[in-house]
Write a protein that holds these residues in place. Structure first.
Motif, PDB file in Angstrom:
ATOM      1  N   THR A  71      -2.797  -8.159  11.919  1.00 14.95           N
ATOM      2  CA  THR A  71      -3.710  -8.374  10.732  1.00 14.95           C
ATOM      3  C   THR A  71      -2.816  -8.825   9.540  1.00 14.95           C
ATOM      4  O   THR A  71      -3.577  -9.413   8.583  1.00 14.95           O
ATOM      5  CB  THR A  71      -4.049  -6.904  10.130  1.00 14.95           C
ATOM      6  N   GLY A  72      -1.584  -9.160   9.713  1.00 10.33           N
ATOM      7  CA  GLY A  72      -0.872 -10.016   8.590  1.00 10.33           C
ATOM      8  C   GLY A  72       0.551 -10.495   9.043  1.00 10.33           C
ATOM      9  O   GLY A  72       1.121  -9.911   9.940  1.00 10.33           O
ATOM     10  N   ALA A  73       1.137 -11.319   8.417  1.00  8.24           N
ATOM     11  CA  ALA A  73       2.393 -11.660   8.909  1.00  8.24           C
ATOM     12  C   ALA A  73       3.122 -12.298   7.545  1.00  8.24           C
ATOM     13  O   ALA A  73       2.325 -12.938   6.557  1.00  8.24           O
ATOM     14  CB  ALA A  73       2.576 -13.016   9.720  1.00  8.24           C
ATOM     15  N   LEU A  74       4.353 -12.148   7.344  1.00  7.71           N
ATOM     16  CA  LEU A  74       5.054 -12.441   6.076  1.00  7.71           C
ATOM     17  C   LEU A  74       6.430 -12.964   6.484  1.00  7.71           C
ATOM     18  O   LEU A  74       7.135 -11.885   7.359  1.00  7.71           O
ATOM     19  CB  LEU A  74       5.097 -11.173   5.201  1.00  7.71           C
ATOM     20  N   ALA A  75       6.978 -14.112   5.971  1.00  5.39           N
ATOM     21  CA  ALA A  75       8.426 -14.054   6.250  1.00  5.39           C
ATOM     22  C   ALA A  75       9.044 -14.307   4.674  1.00  5.39           C
ATOM     23  O   ALA A  75       8.500 -14.785   3.755  1.00  5.39           O
ATOM     24  CB  ALA A  75       8.522 -15.642   6.764  1.00  5.39           C
ATOM     25  N   ALA A  76       9.998 -13.580   4.594  1.00  6.20           N
ATOM     26  CA  ALA A  76      10.761 -13.287   3.299  1.00  6.20           C
ATOM     27  C   ALA A  76      12.336 -13.726   3.545  1.00  6.20           C
ATOM     28  O   ALA A  76      12.907 -13.641   4.603  1.00  6.20           O
ATOM     29  CB  ALA A  76      10.719 -12.125   2.860  1.00  6.20           C
ATOM     30  N   LEU A 116       9.045 -16.532   1.534  1.00  7.44           N
ATOM     31  CA  LEU A 116       9.014 -17.776   2.194  1.00  7.44           C
ATOM     32  C   LEU A 116       7.595 -18.310   2.559  1.00  7.44           C
ATOM     33  O   LEU A 116       7.209 -19.480   2.386  1.00  7.44           O
ATOM     34  CB  LEU A 116      10.048 -17.669   3.405  1.00  7.44           C
ATOM     35  N   ALA A 117       7.025 -17.541   3.352  1.00  9.37           N
ATOM     36  CA  ALA A 117       5.633 -17.774   3.549  1.00  9.37           C
ATOM     37  C   ALA A 117       4.625 -16.548   3.968  1.00  9.37           C
ATOM     38  O   ALA A 117       5.506 -15.541   4.244  1.00  9.37           O
ATOM     39  CB  ALA A 117       5.618 -18.793   5.018  1.00  9.37           C
ATOM     40  N   GLN A 118       3.391 -16.640   3.977  1.00  7.06           N
ATOM     41  CA  GLN A 118       2.798 -15.241   4.248  1.00  7.06           C
ATOM     42  C   GLN A 118       1.444 -15.999   4.615  1.00  7.06           C
ATOM     43  O   GLN A 118       0.693 -16.746   4.093  1.00  7.06           O
ATOM     44  CB  GLN A 118       2.490 -14.377   2.987  1.00  7.06           C
ATOM     45  N   ASP A 119       0.805 -14.852   5.427  1.00  2.51           N
ATOM     46  CA  ASP A 119      -0.457 -14.973   6.130  1.00  2.51           C
ATOM     47  C   ASP A 119      -1.073 -13.538   6.114  1.00  2.51           C
ATOM     48  O   ASP A 119      -1.139 -12.923   7.081  1.00  2.51           O
ATOM     49  CB  ASP A 119      -0.363 -15.490   7.448  1.00  2.51           C
ATOM     50  N   GLY A 147      -3.523  -7.824  -0.546  1.00  2.00           N
ATOM     51  CA  GLY A 147      -2.307  -7.249  -0.970  1.00  2.00           C
ATOM     52  C   GLY A 147      -1.476  -7.939  -1.766  1.00  2.00           C
ATOM     53  O   GLY A 147      -1.856  -9.044  -2.166  1.00  2.00           O
ATOM     54  N   GLN A 148      -0.135  -7.455  -1.777  1.00  2.00           N
ATOM     55  CA  GLN A 148       0.742  -8.077  -2.871  1.00  2.00           C
ATOM     56  C   GLN A 148       1.798  -8.743  -1.928  1.00  2.00           C
ATOM     57  O   GLN A 148       2.724  -7.886  -1.763  1.00  2.00           O
ATOM     58  CB  GLN A 148       1.208  -7.229  -3.981  1.00  2.00           C
ATOM     59  N   PRO A 149       1.753  -9.927  -1.648  1.00  2.00           N
ATOM     60  CA  PRO A 149       2.997 -10.429  -0.841  1.00  2.00           C
ATOM     61  C   PRO A 149       4.173 -10.211  -1.380  1.00  2.00           C
ATOM     62  O   PRO A 149       5.407 -10.106  -0.868  1.00  2.00           O
ATOM     63  CB  PRO A 149       2.584 -11.876  -0.492  1.00  2.00           C
ATOM     64  N   GLU A 150       4.477 -10.442  -2.834  1.00  2.00           N
ATOM     65  CA  GLU A 150       5.736 -10.490  -3.365  1.00  2.00           C
ATOM     66  C   GLU A 150       6.249  -8.959  -3.350  1.00  2.00           C
ATOM     67  O   GLU A 150       7.531  -8.768  -2.922  1.00  2.00           O
ATOM     68  CB  GLU A 150       5.650 -10.583  -4.832  1.00  2.00           C
ATOM     69  N   GLY A 151       5.366  -8.027  -3.438  1.00  2.00           N
ATOM     70  CA  GLY A 151       5.727  -6.301  -3.362  1.00  2.00           C
ATOM     71  C   GLY A 151       6.246  -6.022  -2.073  1.00  2.00           C
ATOM     72  O   GLY A 151       7.352  -5.494  -1.580  1.00  2.00           O
TER      73      GLY A 151
END
Length: 162
Positions: free
Chosen positions: A22-27, A34-37, A41-45
């Motif tokens: 349901t979601g993916a985030l690279a940090a 770095l990138a988010q899908d 929501g709040q990708p930074e948090g």
């Protein structure tokens, strides 16, 4: 293509391979996105908490003498949150539905984490590390500590005796 765009493309590929994702985030290990899908929501948090979890996970594995940190899985009432180390400088976090096959989630998450690590390190994705005439690949400099690790603080011992 910029590293962020390539990482985002990898996240899209990962979501196409895992339909219940349901979601993916690279940090970065510093907590910056770095990138988010993510659908909402709040990708930074989430990136900041992911970096903190990476630091805690690395410290726990180190204290327990279990080698290098690889992954962390959290199971909530609505599904899973899986965090995978993506080399020393990045982390991959996946949000998955409750019906997700955990084995498949780990397989795909580890694979994508490795690809993201190569992208962040600046190496060709399908090739060996780029080196100059027989030199070993450069190791990231961390000034004597693990990137993303929290400092060790041991609480004072209680003197209370029951």
């Amino acid at each position: 293509m910029a590293v962020e765009a390539e990482v985002l493309l990898e996240l899209h590929r990962l979501r196409s391979r895992l339909p219940l994702l349901t979601g993916a985030l690279a940090a970065g290990a510093d907590g910056l996105v770095l990138a988010q899908d993510l659908p909402q929501g709040q990708p930074e948090g989430l990136a900041a908490l992911t970096a903190a979890a990476l630091g805690v996970g690395r410290r726990m594995v180190d204290l327990a003498a279990r080698g290098e940190f690889r992954e962390l899985l959290v199971h909530g009432a609505g599904g899973y949150l899986a965090t995978y180390a993506a080399g020393p400088r990045a982390v991959l976090t996946l949000l998955a539905d409750e019906r997700t096959d955990i084995g498949r989630l780990h397989l795909e998450g580890r694979y994508s984490g490795g690809r993201i690590a190569e992208l962040v390190a600046g190496r060709p994705v399908d090739g060996p590390p780029v080196t100059r005439r027989g030199e070993p690949p450069a190791r990231p400099q961390s000034r004597g500590r693990i990137l993303g690790a929290l400092p060790l603080r041991i609480p004072p011992q209680s003197r209370h005796r029951p």
